[in-house]
Enzyme design. Structure first.
Site, short mmCIF file in Angstrom:
data_model
loop_
_atom_site.label_atom_id
_atom_site.label_comp_id
_atom_site.label_asym_id
_atom_site.label_seq_id
_atom_site.Cartn_x
_atom_site.Cartn_y
_atom_site.Cartn_z
N HIS A 1 0.81 -1.24 0.00
CA HIS A 1 0.00 0.00 0.00
C HIS A 1 0.83 1.27 0.00
CE1 HIS A 1 -3.73 -2.06 0.18
NE2 HIS A 1 -3.49 -2.64 1.34
N ASP B 1 -3.12 -10.10 -2.93
CA ASP B 1 -3.72 -9.68 -1.66
C ASP B 1 -5.17 -9.30 -1.96
OD1 ASP B 1 -2.78 -8.43 1.25
OD2 ASP B 1 -4.39 -7.26 0.34
N HIS C 1 -6.60 -6.66 -1.17
CA HIS C 1 -6.66 -5.21 -1.45
C HIS C 1 -5.74 -4.82 -2.61
CE1 HIS C 1 -7.45 -5.85 2.92
NE2 HIS C 1 -8.51 -5.09 2.63
N ASP D 1 -5.65 -12.47 2.98
CA ASP D 1 -6.92 -11.85 3.39
C ASP D 1 -8.02 -12.07 2.36
OD1 ASP D 1 -5.52 -10.19 1.68
OD2 ASP D 1 -5.44 -8.48 3.06
#
Ligand code: SP5
Ligand code: ZN
Length: 369
Positions: free
Chosen positions: A182, A220, A222, A307
């Site tokens: 991120h 991931d 995200h 996740d």
């Protein structure tokens, strides 16, 4: 499969604002503890312990050089000094964390010196909001040690993969923590401080004294906004991401984001609706893999987040433990992929008691091909 772990990564332990509540960050040291325990028990994997704190001066110098190359200087200084400065200014106690209060926002202001971005504020209280985009990247007393050790695992993995005569592995799993995808070169966010994938790319370039084609497959839950941002104009790095549509980090990850300038055509986003099944996921994964094969990478990086698991508090896909084996074997089943030196970097995944089994399932699929 060589697995790299550094106990120093466990020293980072902080808080986050989640759903308007300040809570212990879900990205916790226990994540790595349970993974290491689980891999050690299965005795199929060789977990190599790295201790960056006691590494040679040469190794420290190499890491510093790579970090200065890949991240903004003032940003690195901020992450290293913020906690100490907040404590000495009486803003927090030693066992508390730094968190931003106010954030920098985009303006049309052009400064007299031609720059678009104002200088970092002098006030130590105001600085975190200049260098962060959310409130899930606190800094505790020993955060920097863990952040540095995490990035160092990416460097160690790159060292192994680029020196095949010295190291037998052509797949390395780096148990990075904190994660990296991120953050870009100047903003923390989403539990990320240094972008481990970016550091790995720089390390590969450095160790091979060349600019090889590198593909980054980000799986991931995200979108890896930071990684995308860093390589957006770079045709030597192919970025592919499969992630939850309209989910965190909210403002990126759209399929219209295709890269810029020379980098156009080297960025692929595959957003998947909330609640997507593993069958839907596999379709996108196969699409992504066909782009990857066309690119013919010389190195493969996988930003692996667990996740995507159906019970994950921060995810929303219907993916189960046994699906990770299929996911990995789908990646490894693609023609020519077994010969590509591959580095798996750990990103997210927050269901503590399923991290071990899910990761093991992925590794079984990775190696059975
Ligand atoms: C590395 C990584 O996985 N970072 C993720 C950080 C996400 N933080 C904000 C999550 C907001 C989730 N919103 C909850 C939606 C519940 N359906
Ligand atoms: Zn994630």
């Amino acid at each position: 499969m060589l697995v790299l772990h550094d106990p120093t990564t466990l020293l980072h332990e902080t808080v986050e604002l989640l759903g308007a509540k300040l809570i212990p960050a879900l990205e916790s040291p226990d994540r790595i503890k349970v993974i290491v325990e689980s891999l050690t028990k299965s005795d199929k994997h060789q977990v190599e312990y790295i201790n960056f704190k006691s590494a040679s001066q040469d190794y420290h110098a190499t890491l510093s050089r790579l970090l200065e190359q890949s991240h903004d200087h003032g940003y690195l200084e901020h992450i290293q000094t913020a906690h100490k400065n907040w404590v000495s200014n009486g803003l927090i106690k030693e066992d508390e964390s730094v968190l931003p209060e106010c954030f920098i926002f985009p303006t049309k202001i052009k400064l007299a010196n031609g720059e678009l971005k104002p200088k970092p504020p002098k006030d130590v209280f105001a600085r975190p909001g200049y260098y962060s985009f959310d409130m899930s990247s606190g800094l505790c007393k020993d955060s920097w040690l863990a952040i540095e050790a995490s990035a160092n695992l990416a460097v160690e993995a790159a060292r192994t993969l680029t020196k095949p005569s010295e190291a037998p592995a052509n797949s390395v799993l780096a148990l990075c923590r904190p994660p990296g995808h991120h953050c870009n070169s100047y903003m923390t966010g989403g539990y990320c401080y240094l972008n481990n994938a970016v550091v790995a790319v720089d390390a590969i370039r450095d160790f091979t004294s060349s600019n090889p084609r590198i593909a980054i497959l980000d799986i991931d839950f995200h979108h890896g906004n930071g990684t995308q941002d860093v390589f957006y104009s770079d045709p030597s790095v192919l970025y592919l991401s499969i992630h939850g549509e309209d989910e965190y980090p909210y403002y990126s990850g759209f399929k219209e984001e295709i890269g810029l300038g020379a980098g156009e055509g080297f960025n692929f986003n595959y957003p998947l609706p909330t609640g997507s099944t593993f069958a839907q996921y596999l379709e996108k994964l196969k699409e992504a893999m066909s782009e990857l094969v066309k690119f013919a990478p010389e190195y493969l990086l996988v930003s692996l987040g667990i996740d995507t698991f159906h019970l994950d508090p921060l995810g929303n896909f219907q993916i189960e433990t046994e699906d990770y084996e299929v996911m990995a074997s789908t990646i490894r089943g693609v023609k020519g992929i077994l010969d590509i030196p591959s580095l798996i970097l750990l990103e997210g995944g927050y269901v503590l008691d399923r991290l071990g089994p899910n990761l093991t399932s992925f590794l079984v699929g990775w190696e059975n091909k």
